[in-house]
Design a protein around this motif. Structure first.
Motif, short mmCIF file in Angstrom:
data_model
loop_
_atom_site.label_atom_id
_atom_site.label_comp_id
_atom_site.label_asym_id
_atom_site.label_seq_id
_atom_site.Cartn_x
_atom_site.Cartn_y
_atom_site.Cartn_z
N LEU A 146 38.01 15.90 29.52
CA LEU A 146 37.54 15.84 30.90
C LEU A 146 36.22 15.08 30.95
CD1 LEU A 146 38.22 19.48 32.19
CD2 LEU A 146 39.50 17.42 32.77
N PRO A 147 35.98 14.33 32.00
CA PRO A 147 34.70 13.62 32.11
C PRO A 147 33.54 14.59 32.30
CG PRO A 147 36.01 13.31 34.11
CD PRO A 147 36.88 14.03 33.13
N VAL A 148 32.41 14.27 31.67
CA VAL A 148 31.19 15.05 31.82
C VAL A 148 30.16 14.16 32.50
CG1 VAL A 148 29.34 16.31 30.67
CG2 VAL A 148 31.69 16.46 29.80
N ALA A 149 29.71 14.59 33.67
CA ALA A 149 28.75 13.80 34.45
C ALA A 149 27.35 14.35 34.26
CB ALA A 149 29.12 13.83 35.93
N GLU A 150 26.38 13.45 34.25
CA GLU A 150 24.98 13.83 34.24
C GLU A 150 24.36 13.33 35.54
OE1 GLU A 150 22.05 13.64 30.74
OE2 GLU A 150 21.54 11.89 31.95
N GLN A 160 24.26 18.67 33.88
CA GLN A 160 25.50 18.15 33.32
C GLN A 160 26.63 19.08 33.71
OE1 GLN A 160 25.14 17.70 29.07
NE2 GLN A 160 24.46 15.58 29.23
N PHE A 161 27.79 18.50 34.07
CA PHE A 161 28.93 19.36 34.40
C PHE A 161 30.23 18.59 34.18
CE2 PHE A 161 27.62 17.25 38.26
CZ PHE A 161 28.81 16.83 38.86
N GLU A 162 31.27 19.36 33.90
CA GLU A 162 32.61 18.80 33.77
C GLU A 162 33.22 18.64 35.15
OE1 GLU A 162 34.72 21.47 31.20
OE2 GLU A 162 34.67 20.04 29.55
N ALA A 163 33.90 17.54 35.34
CA ALA A 163 34.64 17.30 36.58
C ALA A 163 36.11 17.14 36.22
CB ALA A 163 34.13 16.06 37.29
#
Length: 556
Positions: A146-150, A160-163
Protein backbone atom coordinates in the motif's frame (compact mmCIF):
# COMPACT_ATOMS: atom_id res chain seq x y z
CA UNK A 1 5.26 10.48 13.25
CA UNK A 2 2.67 7.70 13.05
CA UNK A 3 1.22 5.36 10.47
CA UNK A 4 -2.42 4.75 11.44
CA UNK A 5 -3.63 1.60 9.71
CA UNK A 6 -7.27 1.57 10.76
CA UNK A 7 -9.33 3.77 13.02
CA UNK A 8 -11.38 0.92 14.44
CA UNK A 9 -12.69 -2.58 13.85
CA UNK A 10 -13.88 -2.89 10.26
CA UNK A 11 -12.72 0.62 9.33
CA UNK A 12 -11.16 1.11 5.93
CA UNK A 13 -8.04 2.96 4.92
CA UNK A 14 -8.81 6.21 3.15
CA UNK A 15 -8.32 7.11 -0.46
CA UNK A 16 -5.88 10.04 -0.46
CA UNK A 17 -6.77 12.82 -2.90
CA UNK A 18 -4.04 15.45 -3.30
CA UNK A 19 -5.27 18.78 -4.63
CA UNK A 20 -8.55 20.56 -3.89
CA UNK A 21 -9.17 22.29 -7.19
CA UNK A 22 -12.32 21.42 -9.14
CA UNK A 23 -11.03 17.97 -10.13
CA UNK A 24 -9.98 16.91 -6.63
CA UNK A 25 -13.19 18.29 -5.14
CA UNK A 26 -15.37 16.34 -7.59
CA UNK A 27 -13.40 13.15 -6.99
CA UNK A 28 -13.59 13.42 -3.22
CA UNK A 29 -17.31 14.25 -3.25
CA UNK A 30 -18.15 11.36 -5.59
CA UNK A 31 -16.21 8.90 -3.43
CA UNK A 32 -17.74 10.14 -0.17
CA UNK A 33 -21.27 9.89 -1.54
CA UNK A 34 -20.56 6.25 -2.40
CA UNK A 35 -19.32 5.46 1.09
CA UNK A 36 -15.57 5.52 0.41
CA UNK A 37 -13.45 7.19 3.14
CA UNK A 38 -11.39 10.06 1.76
CA UNK A 39 -8.63 12.36 2.93
CA UNK A 40 -8.39 15.46 0.75
CA UNK A 41 -5.29 17.57 1.26
CA UNK A 42 -4.28 20.84 -0.34
CA UNK A 43 -1.59 23.37 0.44
CA UNK A 44 -4.07 26.24 0.05
CA UNK A 45 -6.97 24.76 2.01
CA UNK A 46 -8.09 28.09 3.49
CA UNK A 47 -10.36 28.67 0.53
CA UNK A 48 -10.65 28.87 -3.24
CA UNK A 49 -7.71 30.56 -4.93
CA UNK A 50 -8.65 33.76 -6.68
CA UNK A 51 -7.30 34.83 -10.07
CA UNK A 52 -7.77 31.35 -11.52
CA UNK A 53 -7.68 30.60 -15.21
CA UNK A 54 -10.56 28.22 -15.97
CA UNK A 55 -13.63 30.20 -16.93
CA UNK A 56 -16.09 28.05 -18.93
CA UNK A 57 -18.06 24.98 -17.83
CA UNK A 58 -19.34 23.13 -20.90
CA UNK A 59 -22.55 21.00 -21.16
CA UNK A 60 -20.89 17.63 -20.57
CA UNK A 61 -19.30 18.87 -17.37
CA UNK A 62 -22.65 20.24 -16.19
CA UNK A 63 -24.21 16.81 -16.81
CA UNK A 64 -21.51 15.16 -14.69
CA UNK A 65 -21.58 17.82 -11.98
CA UNK A 66 -25.33 17.26 -11.79
CA UNK A 67 -24.54 13.85 -10.30
CA UNK A 68 -23.44 15.57 -7.06
CA UNK A 69 -25.97 18.42 -7.16
CA UNK A 70 -23.50 21.08 -8.32
CA UNK A 71 -24.81 21.86 -11.82
CA UNK A 72 -27.80 23.99 -10.94
CA UNK A 73 -25.92 26.25 -8.45
CA UNK A 74 -23.23 26.78 -11.09
CA UNK A 75 -25.81 27.75 -13.71
CA UNK A 76 -27.40 30.19 -11.27
CA UNK A 77 -24.04 31.69 -10.28
CA UNK A 78 -22.57 32.05 -13.76
CA UNK A 79 -23.37 33.65 -17.10
CA UNK A 80 -25.02 31.61 -19.84
CA UNK A 81 -23.01 31.08 -23.02
CA UNK A 82 -25.22 30.52 -26.05
CA UNK A 83 -22.69 30.45 -28.88
CA UNK A 84 -19.08 30.48 -30.01
CA UNK A 85 -18.31 33.10 -32.68
CA UNK A 86 -15.33 33.22 -35.04
CA UNK A 87 -13.96 36.37 -36.69
CA UNK A 88 -11.00 37.07 -38.92
CA UNK A 89 -9.77 40.61 -39.48
CA UNK A 90 -13.02 41.76 -37.79
CA UNK A 91 -15.19 39.92 -40.34
CA UNK A 92 -17.53 37.15 -39.20
CA UNK A 93 -16.58 33.63 -40.28
CA UNK A 94 -19.14 31.40 -38.56
CA UNK A 95 -20.91 30.35 -35.37
CA UNK A 96 -21.34 27.30 -33.19
CA UNK A 97 -24.70 27.61 -31.45
CA UNK A 98 -24.67 25.70 -28.19
CA UNK A 99 -28.35 26.59 -27.76
CA UNK A 100 -29.18 24.22 -30.65
CA UNK A 101 -27.98 21.14 -28.75
CA UNK A 102 -30.98 18.85 -28.33
CA UNK A 103 -29.65 15.91 -26.30
CA UNK A 104 -28.81 17.58 -22.99
CA UNK A 105 -30.55 19.41 -20.14
CA UNK A 106 -27.83 22.05 -20.53
CA UNK A 107 -27.83 23.44 -24.11
CA UNK A 108 -25.35 26.14 -23.15
CA UNK A 109 -22.02 26.76 -21.48
CA UNK A 110 -21.54 28.68 -18.26
CA UNK A 111 -18.89 31.39 -17.93
CA UNK A 112 -17.88 31.51 -14.30
CA UNK A 113 -14.63 32.21 -12.40
CA UNK A 114 -12.89 29.05 -11.23
CA UNK A 115 -12.87 30.19 -7.61
CA UNK A 116 -16.69 30.36 -7.75
CA UNK A 117 -16.81 26.89 -9.33
CA UNK A 118 -14.62 25.59 -6.51
CA UNK A 119 -16.81 27.24 -3.88
CA UNK A 120 -19.93 25.56 -5.29
CA UNK A 121 -18.35 22.09 -5.39
CA UNK A 122 -16.81 22.62 -1.95
CA UNK A 123 -20.31 23.17 -0.59
CA UNK A 124 -21.33 19.76 -1.96
CA UNK A 125 -18.21 18.18 -0.40
CA UNK A 126 -19.06 19.63 3.02
CA UNK A 127 -22.69 18.53 2.68
CA UNK A 128 -21.48 14.93 2.44
CA UNK A 129 -19.17 15.11 5.42
CA UNK A 130 -15.96 15.93 3.60
CA UNK A 131 -13.28 18.40 4.59
CA UNK A 132 -10.10 19.82 3.12
CA UNK A 133 -6.95 19.40 5.20
CA UNK A 134 -4.20 21.97 4.88
CA UNK A 135 -1.02 20.13 4.06
CA UNK A 136 1.73 19.50 1.53
CA UNK A 137 2.66 16.09 0.20
CA UNK A 138 6.37 15.72 0.96
CA UNK A 139 6.81 12.03 0.24
CA UNK A 140 5.10 9.01 -1.30
CA UNK A 141 6.50 5.51 -0.87
CA UNK A 142 4.96 3.05 -3.33
CA UNK A 143 7.40 0.18 -2.74
CA UNK A 144 5.10 -1.75 -0.41
CA UNK A 145 1.67 -3.32 -0.85
CA UNK A 146 0.00 0.00 0.00
CA UNK A 147 1.27 3.52 -0.65
CA UNK A 148 2.59 5.43 2.36
CA UNK A 149 2.17 9.21 2.15
CA UNK A 150 4.11 11.82 4.08
CA UNK A 151 2.28 15.08 4.62
CA UNK A 152 3.60 18.24 6.22
CA UNK A 153 0.93 20.24 8.03
CA UNK A 154 0.90 23.82 9.27
CA UNK A 155 3.51 24.49 11.93
CA UNK A 156 5.87 21.89 10.52
CA UNK A 157 4.06 18.83 11.90
CA UNK A 158 4.75 15.80 9.69
CA UNK A 159 2.48 12.79 9.39
CA UNK A 160 2.89 9.46 7.65
CA UNK A 161 -0.05 7.21 6.84
CA UNK A 162 -1.08 4.34 4.62
CA UNK A 163 -3.67 5.04 1.96
CA UNK A 164 -5.74 2.50 0.11
CA UNK A 165 -5.25 4.44 -3.13
CA UNK A 166 -3.65 7.80 -3.98
CA UNK A 167 -5.01 10.26 -6.56
CA UNK A 168 -2.92 13.17 -7.77
CA UNK A 169 -5.18 16.08 -8.74
CA UNK A 170 -2.49 18.58 -7.78
CA UNK A 171 -1.93 20.42 -11.03
CA UNK A 172 0.66 20.66 -13.77
CA UNK A 173 3.55 20.57 -11.28
CA UNK A 174 2.11 17.51 -9.57
CA UNK A 175 4.04 16.19 -6.57
CA UNK A 176 2.15 12.90 -6.84
CA UNK A 177 3.27 12.48 -10.44
CA UNK A 178 6.88 13.22 -9.47
CA UNK A 179 6.90 10.81 -6.52
CA UNK A 180 5.28 8.08 -8.64
CA UNK A 181 7.97 8.51 -11.30
CA UNK A 182 5.51 9.25 -14.10
CA UNK A 183 6.78 11.47 -16.91
CA UNK A 184 4.83 14.22 -18.64
CA UNK A 185 5.45 13.73 -22.35
CA UNK A 186 4.80 16.00 -25.30
CA UNK A 187 6.18 18.05 -28.13
CA UNK A 188 5.52 21.27 -29.96
CA UNK A 189 6.40 24.87 -29.28
CA UNK A 190 4.87 26.68 -26.32
CA UNK A 191 2.55 29.60 -27.09
CA UNK A 192 2.23 32.56 -24.72
CA UNK A 193 -1.11 34.14 -23.88
CA UNK A 194 -1.76 37.23 -21.78
CA UNK A 195 -4.91 36.63 -19.75
CA UNK A 196 -6.85 39.19 -17.73
CA UNK A 197 -10.25 39.70 -16.12
CA UNK A 198 -11.96 43.03 -15.80
CA UNK A 199 -14.68 45.38 -17.03
CA UNK A 200 -15.09 46.24 -20.70
CA UNK A 201 -17.41 49.10 -21.56
CA UNK A 202 -18.90 48.83 -25.04
CA UNK A 203 -21.10 46.83 -27.35
CA UNK A 204 -19.62 43.45 -26.41
CA UNK A 205 -21.61 40.24 -26.91
CA UNK A 206 -22.90 39.28 -23.43
CA UNK A 207 -23.58 35.60 -24.21
CA UNK A 208 -20.96 34.49 -26.74
CA UNK A 209 -17.42 33.19 -26.55
CA UNK A 210 -15.69 35.19 -29.28
CA UNK A 211 -12.48 34.29 -31.11
CA UNK A 212 -10.90 37.05 -33.19
CA UNK A 213 -8.06 36.24 -35.56
CA UNK A 214 -5.67 38.65 -37.23
CA UNK A 215 -2.29 38.41 -38.90
CA UNK A 216 -0.70 39.67 -35.67
CA UNK A 217 -2.30 37.01 -33.46
CA UNK A 218 -5.52 35.94 -31.76
CA UNK A 219 -7.93 37.33 -29.17
CA UNK A 220 -10.47 35.45 -27.07
CA UNK A 221 -13.33 37.16 -25.21
CA UNK A 222 -15.51 35.39 -22.63
CA UNK A 223 -18.35 37.24 -20.85
CA UNK A 224 -18.75 36.76 -17.09
CA UNK A 225 -21.85 38.99 -17.10
CA UNK A 226 -22.50 42.46 -15.68
CA UNK A 227 -19.92 43.97 -18.02
CA UNK A 228 -17.05 41.76 -16.81
CA UNK A 229 -14.99 39.79 -19.33
CA UNK A 230 -12.08 37.40 -19.62
CA UNK A 231 -9.60 38.55 -22.27
CA UNK A 232 -6.93 36.25 -23.69
CA UNK A 233 -4.44 37.50 -26.27
CA UNK A 234 -1.52 35.76 -27.94
CA UNK A 235 1.77 37.54 -27.34
CA UNK A 236 5.13 36.81 -28.95
CA UNK A 237 7.13 37.08 -25.73
CA UNK A 238 6.91 38.35 -22.15
CA UNK A 239 9.84 38.91 -19.82
CA UNK A 240 8.34 41.39 -17.37
CA UNK A 241 7.84 40.34 -13.75
CA UNK A 242 4.51 42.15 -13.49
CA UNK A 243 1.35 40.93 -15.15
CA UNK A 244 0.34 42.43 -18.51
CA UNK A 245 -1.09 45.96 -18.12
CA UNK A 246 -4.53 47.22 -19.11
CA UNK A 247 -2.99 49.13 -22.03
CA UNK A 248 -1.79 45.93 -23.69
CA UNK A 249 -5.27 44.42 -23.62
CA UNK A 250 -6.78 47.66 -24.90
CA UNK A 251 -4.33 47.75 -27.81
CA UNK A 252 -5.17 44.25 -29.00
CA UNK A 253 -8.91 44.66 -28.37
CA UNK A 254 -8.83 47.70 -30.67
CA UNK A 255 -6.79 45.83 -33.25
CA UNK A 256 -8.65 42.49 -33.32
CA UNK A 257 -12.19 42.79 -31.92
CA UNK A 258 -15.11 43.40 -34.31
CA UNK A 259 -16.84 45.41 -31.58
CA UNK A 260 -15.23 48.40 -29.87
CA UNK A 261 -14.78 48.39 -26.11
CA UNK A 262 -12.98 50.28 -23.38
CA UNK A 263 -11.01 48.07 -21.00
CA UNK A 264 -11.25 49.21 -17.39
CA UNK A 265 -8.95 48.49 -14.46
CA UNK A 266 -8.14 44.77 -14.49
CA UNK A 267 -8.95 42.59 -11.49
CA UNK A 268 -5.89 40.53 -12.35
CA UNK A 269 -3.69 39.54 -15.28
CA UNK A 270 -1.06 36.91 -15.94
CA UNK A 271 0.91 35.14 -18.65
CA UNK A 272 -0.19 31.62 -19.54
CA UNK A 273 2.16 29.29 -21.39
CA UNK A 274 0.13 26.92 -23.58
CA UNK A 275 1.85 23.55 -23.64
CA UNK A 276 1.02 20.14 -25.07
CA UNK A 277 1.80 17.42 -22.55
CA UNK A 278 0.18 14.14 -21.48
CA UNK A 279 1.43 11.82 -18.74
CA UNK A 280 2.95 8.60 -20.04
CA UNK A 281 0.34 6.78 -17.96
CA UNK A 282 -2.49 7.93 -15.72
CA UNK A 283 -2.10 4.97 -13.40
CA UNK A 284 0.92 3.42 -11.70
CA UNK A 285 -0.13 0.65 -9.33
CA UNK A 286 -2.31 2.19 -6.63
CA UNK A 287 -1.57 5.75 -7.78
CA UNK A 288 -3.73 7.67 -10.27
CA UNK A 289 -3.41 11.06 -11.95
CA UNK A 290 -6.28 13.35 -12.95
CA UNK A 291 -6.73 16.83 -14.37
CA UNK A 292 -3.68 18.99 -15.02
CA UNK A 293 -1.50 16.47 -13.19
CA UNK A 294 -2.19 14.12 -16.11
CA UNK A 295 -2.43 16.50 -19.07
CA UNK A 296 -1.87 20.14 -19.97
CA UNK A 297 -2.78 21.84 -23.22
CA UNK A 298 -3.75 25.08 -24.89
CA UNK A 299 -6.50 27.23 -23.44
CA UNK A 300 -8.23 27.27 -26.86
CA UNK A 301 -11.80 26.09 -26.46
CA UNK A 302 -11.61 26.28 -22.64
CA UNK A 303 -11.30 22.49 -22.38
CA UNK A 304 -8.80 22.03 -19.52
CA UNK A 305 -10.95 21.97 -16.38
CA UNK A 306 -13.75 20.25 -18.29
CA UNK A 307 -11.41 17.43 -19.30
CA UNK A 308 -10.34 17.07 -15.68
CA UNK A 309 -13.95 16.78 -14.50
CA UNK A 310 -14.44 13.89 -16.94
CA UNK A 311 -11.30 12.29 -15.47
CA UNK A 312 -12.74 12.67 -11.98
CA UNK A 313 -16.09 11.02 -12.67
CA UNK A 314 -14.58 8.26 -14.81
CA UNK A 315 -12.20 7.29 -12.00
CA UNK A 316 -14.58 7.84 -9.09
CA UNK A 317 -17.32 5.41 -10.11
CA UNK A 318 -14.79 2.71 -10.96
CA UNK A 319 -12.74 3.12 -7.79
CA UNK A 320 -15.82 3.31 -5.56
CA UNK A 321 -17.18 0.19 -7.26
CA UNK A 322 -13.98 -1.73 -6.57
CA UNK A 323 -13.72 -0.56 -2.96
CA UNK A 324 -17.37 -1.50 -2.35
CA UNK A 325 -17.06 -4.88 -4.09
CA UNK A 326 -19.34 -4.12 -7.03
CA UNK A 327 -16.66 -4.44 -9.69
CA UNK A 328 -13.59 -6.54 -10.23
CA UNK A 329 -10.32 -4.67 -9.68
CA UNK A 330 -9.35 -5.05 -13.34
CA UNK A 331 -11.86 -2.36 -14.22
CA UNK A 332 -9.39 0.23 -12.89
CA UNK A 333 -7.11 -0.50 -15.85
CA UNK A 334 -9.75 1.04 -18.11
CA UNK A 335 -9.28 4.44 -16.48
CA UNK A 336 -5.99 4.93 -18.29
CA UNK A 337 -7.22 3.41 -21.57
CA UNK A 338 -10.34 5.60 -21.47
CA UNK A 339 -8.86 8.90 -20.43
CA UNK A 340 -5.37 8.80 -21.92
CA UNK A 341 -6.61 8.68 -25.51
CA UNK A 342 -9.31 11.24 -24.70
CA UNK A 343 -6.63 13.59 -23.34
CA UNK A 344 -4.43 13.10 -26.39
CA UNK A 345 -7.35 13.96 -28.63
CA UNK A 346 -8.08 17.17 -26.70
CA UNK A 347 -4.38 18.07 -26.87
CA UNK A 348 -4.51 17.65 -30.65
CA UNK A 349 -7.73 19.61 -31.23
CA UNK A 350 -6.79 22.49 -28.93
CA UNK A 351 -3.32 22.69 -30.52
CA UNK A 352 -4.94 22.86 -33.96
CA UNK A 353 -7.31 25.60 -32.80
CA UNK A 354 -4.37 27.54 -31.41
CA UNK A 355 -2.22 27.20 -34.52
CA UNK A 356 -5.11 28.09 -36.86
CA UNK A 357 -5.64 31.29 -34.90
CA UNK A 358 -1.98 32.27 -35.33
CA UNK A 359 -1.71 31.96 -39.11
CA UNK A 360 0.16 34.91 -40.64
CA UNK A 361 0.78 34.00 -44.27
CA UNK A 362 -1.84 35.22 -46.70
CA UNK A 363 -2.54 31.82 -48.25
CA UNK A 364 -2.91 30.18 -44.80
CA UNK A 365 -5.29 32.88 -43.61
CA UNK A 366 -7.31 32.69 -46.83
CA UNK A 367 -7.56 28.89 -46.64
CA UNK A 368 -8.59 28.94 -42.97
CA UNK A 369 -11.18 31.68 -43.42
CA UNK A 370 -12.63 30.05 -46.52
CA UNK A 371 -12.85 26.65 -44.82
CA UNK A 372 -14.61 28.03 -41.74
CA UNK A 373 -17.07 30.06 -43.83
CA UNK A 374 -17.89 27.04 -46.00
CA UNK A 375 -18.28 24.76 -42.96
CA UNK A 376 -20.64 27.31 -41.43
CA UNK A 377 -22.77 27.61 -44.57
CA UNK A 378 -23.26 23.88 -45.11
CA UNK A 379 -23.78 23.04 -41.43
CA UNK A 380 -20.53 21.14 -40.75
CA UNK A 381 -19.30 23.71 -38.23
CA UNK A 382 -22.44 23.20 -36.14
CA UNK A 383 -22.63 19.44 -36.73
CA UNK A 384 -19.11 18.71 -35.50
CA UNK A 385 -18.16 21.89 -33.64
CA UNK A 386 -20.98 21.88 -31.08
CA UNK A 387 -20.31 18.32 -29.79
CA UNK A 388 -16.59 19.09 -29.78
CA UNK A 389 -16.97 22.21 -27.65
CA UNK A 390 -19.60 20.58 -25.41
CA UNK A 391 -17.33 17.49 -25.02
CA UNK A 392 -20.27 15.34 -26.07
CA UNK A 393 -18.12 13.67 -28.71
CA UNK A 394 -15.71 12.14 -26.18
CA UNK A 395 -15.91 8.40 -26.79
CA UNK A 396 -14.34 5.32 -25.25
CA UNK A 397 -14.67 3.17 -28.36
CA UNK A 398 -12.03 0.46 -28.72
CA UNK A 399 -9.22 2.40 -30.34
CA UNK A 400 -5.59 1.97 -31.28
CA UNK A 401 -5.11 5.52 -32.50
CA UNK A 402 -6.72 8.95 -32.37
CA UNK A 403 -8.30 8.29 -35.77
CA UNK A 404 -10.43 5.52 -34.22
CA UNK A 405 -12.00 8.04 -31.82
CA UNK A 406 -13.24 10.47 -34.48
CA UNK A 407 -17.04 10.84 -34.76
CA UNK A 408 -18.71 9.21 -37.74
CA UNK A 409 -20.86 10.85 -40.35
CA UNK A 410 -24.00 9.22 -38.91
CA UNK A 411 -25.44 9.69 -35.44
CA UNK A 412 -25.72 5.93 -34.80
CA UNK A 413 -24.14 5.13 -31.44
CA UNK A 414 -21.49 2.51 -30.78
CA UNK A 415 -20.04 1.00 -27.63
CA UNK A 416 -18.01 3.69 -25.86
CA UNK A 417 -20.14 6.64 -27.02
CA UNK A 418 -22.08 8.93 -24.72
CA UNK A 419 -25.80 8.15 -24.44
CA UNK A 420 -28.18 10.96 -23.43
CA UNK A 421 -29.16 9.39 -20.11
CA UNK A 422 -28.38 11.10 -16.82
CA UNK A 423 -27.53 10.12 -13.26
CA UNK A 424 -27.80 11.73 -9.86
CA UNK A 425 -26.81 10.58 -6.39
CA UNK A 426 -29.80 12.44 -4.97
CA UNK A 427 -32.57 14.54 -6.46
CA UNK A 428 -32.82 13.97 -10.25
CA UNK A 429 -31.19 16.64 -12.36
CA UNK A 430 -33.53 19.47 -13.22
CA UNK A 431 -34.55 19.35 -16.88
CA UNK A 432 -33.39 15.75 -17.37
CA UNK A 433 -36.91 14.28 -17.27
CA UNK A 434 -36.93 14.00 -21.07
CA UNK A 435 -34.31 11.24 -20.96
CA UNK A 436 -33.89 7.96 -19.07
CA UNK A 437 -32.32 8.02 -15.62
CA UNK A 438 -29.37 5.76 -14.93
CA UNK A 439 -27.85 4.60 -11.68
CA UNK A 440 -24.83 6.74 -10.65
CA UNK A 441 -22.91 3.77 -9.23
CA UNK A 442 -23.85 0.65 -11.21
CA UNK A 443 -24.45 -0.57 -14.72
CA UNK A 444 -27.85 0.19 -16.19
CA UNK A 445 -29.53 -2.26 -18.55
CA UNK A 446 -31.70 -0.36 -21.02
CA UNK A 447 -33.86 -2.27 -23.49
CA UNK A 448 -34.69 -0.87 -26.92
CA UNK A 449 -37.46 -2.57 -28.95
CA UNK A 450 -36.62 -0.94 -32.25
CA UNK A 451 -39.49 -0.68 -34.72
CA UNK A 452 -41.97 -3.07 -33.06
CA UNK A 453 -43.10 -3.41 -29.47
CA UNK A 454 -45.08 -6.61 -30.08
CA UNK A 455 -45.76 -9.62 -27.86
CA UNK A 456 -42.41 -11.11 -28.82
CA UNK A 457 -40.70 -8.02 -27.42
CA UNK A 458 -42.70 -8.28 -24.20
CA UNK A 459 -41.50 -11.86 -23.74
CA UNK A 460 -37.90 -10.87 -24.41
CA UNK A 461 -38.22 -8.08 -21.89
CA UNK A 462 -39.47 -10.47 -19.23
CA UNK A 463 -36.75 -13.03 -19.85
CA UNK A 464 -33.93 -10.45 -19.70
CA UNK A 465 -35.41 -8.93 -16.55
CA UNK A 466 -35.64 -12.32 -14.85
CA UNK A 467 -32.05 -13.19 -15.75
CA UNK A 468 -30.51 -9.92 -14.61
CA UNK A 469 -28.55 -9.96 -11.31
CA UNK A 470 -30.40 -8.72 -8.23
CA UNK A 471 -28.54 -5.42 -8.03
CA UNK A 472 -29.03 -4.56 -11.70
CA UNK A 473 -32.12 -2.65 -12.72
CA UNK A 474 -33.65 -3.23 -16.15
CA UNK A 475 -35.52 -0.42 -17.90
CA UNK A 476 -37.46 -0.41 -21.17
CA UNK A 477 -36.67 2.83 -23.03
CA UNK A 478 -38.59 1.97 -26.21
CA UNK A 479 -41.18 4.69 -25.64
CA UNK A 480 -38.64 7.44 -25.11
CA UNK A 481 -38.53 9.85 -28.07
CA UNK A 482 -35.31 10.59 -29.90
CA UNK A 483 -33.57 7.22 -29.57
CA UNK A 484 -34.51 5.73 -32.96
CA UNK A 485 -31.85 7.77 -34.75
CA UNK A 486 -29.26 6.79 -32.14
CA UNK A 487 -30.02 3.09 -31.66
CA UNK A 488 -31.56 1.99 -34.97
CA UNK A 489 -34.50 -0.21 -35.96
CA UNK A 490 -33.47 -3.52 -34.42
CA UNK A 491 -34.07 -4.66 -30.83
CA UNK A 492 -31.04 -4.02 -28.63
CA UNK A 493 -29.88 -4.11 -25.06
CA UNK A 494 -27.82 -1.06 -24.14
CA UNK A 495 -25.53 -1.59 -21.18
CA UNK A 496 -24.81 1.89 -19.82
CA UNK A 497 -22.08 2.91 -17.43
CA UNK A 498 -22.69 5.25 -14.47
CA UNK A 499 -21.08 8.09 -16.43
CA UNK A 500 -23.56 7.69 -19.31
CA UNK A 501 -21.20 5.99 -21.78
CA UNK A 502 -22.28 2.78 -23.48
CA UNK A 503 -20.46 -0.26 -22.11
CA UNK A 504 -22.01 -2.67 -24.59
CA UNK A 505 -24.67 -3.09 -27.25
CA UNK A 506 -25.96 -6.63 -27.42
CA UNK A 507 -28.93 -8.80 -28.37
CA UNK A 508 -31.88 -8.87 -25.95
CA UNK A 509 -31.14 -12.42 -24.81
CA UNK A 510 -30.45 -13.38 -21.15
CA UNK A 511 -27.13 -15.14 -21.84
CA UNK A 512 -25.85 -12.25 -23.98
CA UNK A 513 -26.75 -9.70 -21.31
CA UNK A 514 -25.06 -11.60 -18.49
CA UNK A 515 -21.95 -12.12 -20.63
CA UNK A 516 -21.83 -8.39 -21.35
CA UNK A 517 -22.15 -7.61 -17.64
CA UNK A 518 -19.24 -9.92 -16.83
CA UNK A 519 -17.03 -8.44 -19.55
CA UNK A 520 -17.86 -4.99 -18.21
CA UNK A 521 -16.32 -5.90 -14.85
CA UNK A 522 -19.44 -6.60 -12.79
CA UNK A 523 -18.80 -8.82 -9.79
CA UNK A 524 -22.52 -9.69 -9.60
CA UNK A 525 -22.54 -8.91 -5.91
CA UNK A 526 -25.64 -7.35 -4.41
CA UNK A 527 -25.08 -3.80 -3.18
CA UNK A 528 -26.22 -2.20 0.04
CA UNK A 529 -29.54 -0.38 -0.15
CA UNK A 530 -27.97 2.69 1.43
CA UNK A 531 -25.84 3.17 -1.66
CA UNK A 532 -28.65 2.59 -4.14
CA UNK A 533 -30.62 5.72 -3.42
CA UNK A 534 -34.15 5.48 -4.78
CA UNK A 535 -33.27 2.87 -7.38
CA UNK A 536 -35.08 -0.41 -6.91
CA UNK A 537 -35.41 -3.54 -8.95
CA UNK A 538 -38.26 -2.52 -11.23
CA UNK A 539 -38.52 -2.75 -14.97
CA UNK A 540 -40.94 -2.71 -17.86
CA UNK A 541 -43.62 -4.43 -15.86
CA UNK A 542 -43.59 -1.64 -13.32
CA UNK A 543 -39.86 -0.98 -13.08
CA UNK A 544 -38.04 2.34 -12.80
CA UNK A 545 -34.57 3.69 -13.66
CA UNK A 546 -31.29 1.91 -13.71
CA UNK A 547 -27.96 0.69 -12.34
CA UNK A 548 -24.19 1.15 -13.00
CA UNK A 549 -20.75 -0.29 -14.11
CA UNK A 550 -18.18 -0.11 -16.89
CA UNK A 551 -16.93 -0.99 -20.30
CA UNK A 552 -17.37 -4.20 -22.25
CA UNK A 553 -15.17 -4.45 -25.31
CA UNK A 554 -13.96 -0.96 -24.51
CA UNK A 555 -11.16 -2.22 -22.29
CA UNK A 556 -8.56 -2.76 -24.98
Amino acid sequence: MTIPLREGPGARRPVLVVGAGPVGLVLATELLIQGVPVRLIDNSAAGPVQHSRASVVWPRSLELLGRIGAARPLVESGNRLDSVEYYSRKRHLGSIEMSRLTDTPYPFGVVIPQDTTEAVIRTRLLAHGGEIESGTLTGLDTSGPLPVAEVEHAGGRTEQFEADWVIGADGARSAVRAFAGIELLGAGNDVLFAIGDGPVDGDMDPHALVYCYSRTGALGIAPFGDGQFRLAISVPDWKEEQGPPRELFQHFLDERSPRPGLVGNLDWSTIFRARRRVAETMRAGRVFLAGDAAHVFSAAGAQGMNTGIQDAVNLAWKLAGVVNGRFEQGILDTYDTDRHLAAERIVLTTAKQTSWGLFKRRHEVAARDGAVRLAGRIGLLQRFGAPLMAQHDVSYRPAESLRDTLPGLTRRLRAGDRLPAFASHGTPQEGAERWPSIDPARLSVLLWAGERQDTGWVERLRSVTAAAPDDVVVQDISAWPGFAQLLGRDPRVVLVRPDGHIAALTDPEPTAVRAALRRAGSSFRAAADTLRGDFGRTAAAGRAPAVGDDVEELAS
